[in-house]
Design a protein around this motif. Structure first.
Motif, mmCIF file in Angstrom:
data_model
loop_
_atom_site.group_PDB
_atom_site.id
_atom_site.type_symbol
_atom_site.label_atom_id
_atom_site.label_comp_id
_atom_site.label_asym_id
_atom_site.label_seq_id
_atom_site.Cartn_x
_atom_site.Cartn_y
_atom_site.Cartn_z
ATOM 1 N N PRO A 27 0.830 -1.217 0.000
ATOM 2 C CA PRO A 27 0.000 0.000 0.000
ATOM 3 C C PRO A 27 0.859 1.259 0.000
ATOM 4 O O PRO A 27 1.948 1.288 0.575
ATOM 5 C CB PRO A 27 -0.788 -0.107 1.307
ATOM 6 C CG PRO A 27 -0.719 -1.549 1.701
ATOM 7 C CD PRO A 27 0.570 -2.066 1.148
ATOM 8 N N ASP A 28 0.348 2.305 -0.644
ATOM 9 C CA ASP A 28 1.053 3.583 -0.684
ATOM 10 C C ASP A 28 0.990 4.264 0.678
ATOM 11 O O ASP A 28 0.072 4.042 1.469
ATOM 12 C CB ASP A 28 0.430 4.510 -1.730
ATOM 13 C CG ASP A 28 0.696 4.043 -3.148
ATOM 14 O OD1 ASP A 28 1.713 3.349 -3.364
ATOM 15 O OD2 ASP A 28 -0.111 4.363 -4.032
ATOM 16 N N ASN A 35 7.775 10.837 3.105
ATOM 17 C CA ASN A 35 9.023 11.554 3.375
ATOM 18 C C ASN A 35 9.909 10.768 4.330
ATOM 19 O O ASN A 35 11.107 10.627 4.100
ATOM 20 C CB ASN A 35 8.738 12.941 3.945
ATOM 21 C CG ASN A 35 8.196 13.889 2.904
ATOM 22 O OD1 ASN A 35 8.435 13.720 1.714
ATOM 23 N ND2 ASN A 35 7.455 14.880 3.346
ATOM 24 N N THR A 36 9.338 10.255 5.402
ATOM 25 C CA THR A 36 10.103 9.452 6.353
ATOM 26 C C THR A 36 10.593 8.174 5.689
ATOM 27 O O THR A 36 11.740 7.778 5.870
ATOM 28 C CB THR A 36 9.240 9.101 7.588
ATOM 29 O OG1 THR A 36 8.805 10.312 8.195
ATOM 30 C CG2 THR A 36 10.008 8.274 8.590
ATOM 31 N N PHE A 37 9.724 7.544 4.909
ATOM 32 C CA PHE A 37 10.087 6.304 4.227
ATOM 33 C C PHE A 37 11.265 6.498 3.285
ATOM 34 O O PHE A 37 12.224 5.731 3.312
ATOM 35 C CB PHE A 37 8.881 5.748 3.465
ATOM 36 C CG PHE A 37 9.217 4.582 2.589
ATOM 37 C CD1 PHE A 37 9.375 3.320 3.128
ATOM 38 C CD2 PHE A 37 9.389 4.749 1.226
ATOM 39 C CE1 PHE A 37 9.709 2.238 2.320
ATOM 40 C CE2 PHE A 37 9.717 3.678 0.412
ATOM 41 C CZ PHE A 37 9.876 2.423 0.966
ATOM 42 N N THR A 38 11.220 7.522 2.447
ATOM 43 C CA THR A 38 12.269 7.699 1.445
ATOM 44 C C THR A 38 13.626 7.978 2.089
ATOM 45 O O THR A 38 14.653 7.617 1.534
ATOM 46 C CB THR A 38 11.932 8.820 0.446
ATOM 47 O OG1 THR A 38 11.693 10.035 1.145
ATOM 48 C CG2 THR A 38 10.720 8.456 -0.380
#
Length: 71
Positions: A27-28, A35-38
């Motif tokens: 899931p997106d 932002n935290t993920f990237t």
């Protein structure tokens, strides 16, 4: 979003658009979560179809990066 996992189910790479061979669709995230993920995608683990931030791995990775920057 599609992610490529390592043997421990942590993310090695990801794409928001397109495909990676042998990837898993997840899931997106919301814009804020993205932002935290990237910034820290390698500390996310796939658990029961959901990407979960491993706080312990994040702290360890940050400490190792700081130690390398000092040496």
């Amino acid at each position: 979003m599609k992610v490529l996992l390592n043997k421990d189910n942590y993310i090695d790479s990801y794409v928001l658009i397109g495909d990676i061979s042998d990837s898993v669709e997840v899931p997106d995230f919301t814009d804020e979560e993205l932002n935290t993920f990237t910034e820290n995608y390698g500390t996310y683990k796939l658990i029961d179809g959901t990407l979960v931030l491993d706080e312990g791995k994040l702290a360890t990775d940050k400490a190792e990066a700081e130690a390398q920057a000092l040496s």
